[in-house]
Design an enzyme around this catalytic site. Structure first.
Site, short mmCIF file in Angstrom:
data_model
loop_
_atom_site.label_atom_id
_atom_site.label_comp_id
_atom_site.label_asym_id
_atom_site.label_seq_id
_atom_site.Cartn_x
_atom_site.Cartn_y
_atom_site.Cartn_z
CG ASP A 215 8.16 5.08 -0.97
OD1 ASP A 215 7.04 4.71 -1.05
OD2 ASP A 215 9.03 4.92 -0.02
CG HIS A 216 8.26 0.67 -1.53
ND1 HIS A 216 9.34 -0.27 -0.93
CD2 HIS A 216 7.99 1.72 -0.86
CE1 HIS A 216 9.62 0.53 0.33
NE2 HIS A 216 8.68 1.54 0.48
CG HIS B 20 4.51 -1.40 0.54
ND1 HIS B 20 5.79 -1.46 0.76
CD2 HIS B 20 4.41 -0.12 0.80
CE1 HIS B 20 6.18 -0.23 0.79
NE2 HIS B 20 5.32 0.54 1.22
CG HIS C 219 3.39 -0.28 5.51
ND1 HIS C 219 4.13 0.94 6.45
CD2 HIS C 219 3.70 0.47 4.41
CE1 HIS C 219 4.23 1.96 5.43
NE2 HIS C 219 4.20 1.69 4.32
CG HIS D 230 2.99 3.28 0.27
ND1 HIS D 230 3.28 3.12 1.67
CD2 HIS D 230 1.42 3.57 0.06
CE1 HIS D 230 1.97 3.19 2.26
NE2 HIS D 230 1.13 3.55 1.49
ZN LIG Z 1 5.29 2.53 2.49
#
Ligand SMILES: [Zn+2]
Length: 254
Positions: free
Chosen positions: A68-69, A64, A144, A66
């Site tokens: 941090d990914h 996804h 999520h 976000h």
């Molecule tokens: Zn996330």
């Protein structure tokens, strides 16, 4: 340089910390498996280079969007250009990734010029299917706060499922896997937080491993603000004995 054992698949954890993980001992989400990179948080590029793995990546799977990914992805792609890569790179992601990459490019960060560059084969979907060599990867939309795709990796040697970020329970048409890499952002005492932010607890990750009859559970995307990673590990092991808390840069033969 990383040493591969002949004939074995090696799973390498590059970053195992949640977005809110404080400090640098666990970087943001990413792991490498057989030419495939799953998620690409900050710091992924340097880790791939340290291990001599950057040139081995054929496909990148983003769970996804976000930060941090995905925030390390552009660094990885630029490093590939600098290395004069010619082979294409496949990228699977939920919709929106192309816009992110275009924005970087529009700001002057070029991915290629007239003398060098490689093809980016981007597949934006919440149910992608991609074959890499003898391995088939299928994506399923989980649970999520933004669209998050969990990836099922299947070949003759093993099956592995990576959840990305998701609340529990999630549903996907999977009855059994050998290996489960499940997010475990919180311990169960913080279940309300987990539900609110679309995450799972270590106990829930262990319940998923039991349900999928997994050989081994890897606890991933762990936070260290609410409770320690070791507390999450203890919680998971009470339910599922074969729970592992991987460290960054730790590798496992599958
Ligand atoms: Zn996330």
């Amino acid at each position: 340089m990383y040493c591969f054992l002949f004939g074995m698949s090696t799973l390498v954890f590059l970053g195992t910390g949640a977005g809110g993980f404080r400090g640098s001992s666990r970087q943001k989400s990413s792991f490498y498996l057989d030419g495939m990179l799953f998620d690409c948080g900050a710091g992924t590029c340097g880790r791939l280079e340290d291990l001599g793995l950057l040139d081995k990546v054929d496909a990148i799977f983003i769970s996804h969007l976000h930060s941090d990914h995905v925030s390390g992805l552009y660094d990885v792609l630029v490093a590939m250009v600098v290395d004069r890569r010619k082979r294409p790179v496949h990228i699977c992601s939920p919709p929106g990734l192309s816009d992110v990459l275009k924005l970087y490019t529009a700001l002057g960060n070029k991915l290629s010029d007239s003398t060098q560059g490689f093809e980016l084969k981007i597949k934006e979907s919440t149910s992608p299917v991609l074959n890499i060599g003898n391995t088939k990867v299928r994506g399923f939309l989980l649970n999520h706060v933004v669209p998050n795709v969990g990836y099922l990796v299947e070949n003759k040697e093993y099956t592995l499922f990576y959840t990305g970020d998701t609340a529990f329970p999630w549903s996907a048409p999977i009855e059994k896997v050998d290996y489960l890499i499940h997010e475990a952002t919180f311990t169960h005492q913080f279940l309300d937080f987990a539900k609110k932010y679309g995450h799972s607890t270590a106990k829930e990750a262990a319940q998923a491993a039991l349900k999928l009859n997994a050989k081994r559970l890897f606890l991933f995307h762990v936070d260290n603000r609410s409770s320690t990673p070791e507390e999450k590990h203890r919680e998971a092991k009470e339910i599922f004995a074969e729970s592992v808390l991987p460290q960054d840069l730790q590798s496992f033969n599958l």
